[in-house]
Scaffold this motif. Structure first.
Motif, PDB file in Angstrom:
ATOM      1  N   THR A  72      93.206  58.146  25.895  1.00 20.18           N
ATOM      2  CA  THR A  72      93.646  57.856  24.524  1.00 20.18           C
ATOM      3  C   THR A  72      93.471  59.063  23.615  1.00 20.18           C
ATOM      4  O   THR A  72      94.344  59.393  22.824  1.00 20.18           O
ATOM      5  N   GLU A  73      92.328  59.721  23.736  1.00 21.01           N
ATOM      6  CA  GLU A  73      92.009  60.853  22.859  1.00 21.01           C
ATOM      7  C   GLU A  73      92.450  62.191  23.436  1.00 21.01           C
ATOM      8  O   GLU A  73      92.227  63.238  22.819  1.00 21.01           O
ATOM      9  N   GLU A  74      93.066  62.159  24.626  1.00 23.91           N
ATOM     10  CA  GLU A  74      93.524  63.373  25.303  1.00 23.91           C
ATOM     11  C   GLU A  74      92.393  64.393  25.443  1.00 23.91           C
ATOM     12  O   GLU A  74      92.526  65.566  25.084  1.00 23.91           O
ATOM     13  N   LYS A  75      91.266  63.898  25.958  1.00 21.72           N
ATOM     14  CA  LYS A  75      90.084  64.732  26.206  1.00 21.72           C
ATOM     15  C   LYS A  75      89.664  64.528  27.655  1.00 21.72           C
ATOM     16  O   LYS A  75      90.075  63.581  28.304  1.00 21.72           O
ATOM     17  N   SER A  76      88.788  65.388  28.110  1.00 21.08           N
ATOM     18  CA  SER A  76      88.207  65.174  29.437  1.00 21.08           C
ATOM     19  C   SER A  76      87.168  64.064  29.330  1.00 21.08           C
ATOM     20  O   SER A  76      86.635  63.783  28.243  1.00 21.08           O
TER      21      SER A  76
END
Length: 89
Positions: A72-76
């Motif tokens: 959702t947050e486009e993070k690892s």
């Protein structure tokens, strides 16, 4: 969603074997050897310090929740966990 790879994009076992054989037979220059040897895995840096790896036990439900938040947050997933620890601590 299919878990099979499309035949046009798959690397067949024979191709992998051929690549491995070619790699083993190749004569590398000293410069190439130096670059190959430097590609070992190193601890990444976070800020100025080397990152440390922590292992801990947690409920299995965390795994899916962390994965979903990361997407959702486009993070690892690691960054999601670091953010949660920063917010808590």
């Amino acid at each position: 969603m299919s878990t099979e790879t499309e035949p046009s994009s798959a690397v067949a076992g024979q191709e992998i074997e051929a690549i491995a054989v070619e790699f083993e037979r190749r004569e590398f220059t000293p410069d190439e050897l130096g670059r190959i040897k430097r590609t070992h895995r190193r601890s990444p840096r976070i800020g100025e310090a080397r990152a440390e790896v922590y292992t801990f036990r947690a409920s299995p439900s965390y795994k899916n929740r962390i994965r979903q938040r990361a997407e959702t947050e486009e993070k690892s997933q690691s960054q999601v966990i670091r953010d949660a620890l920063d917010a808590y601590l």
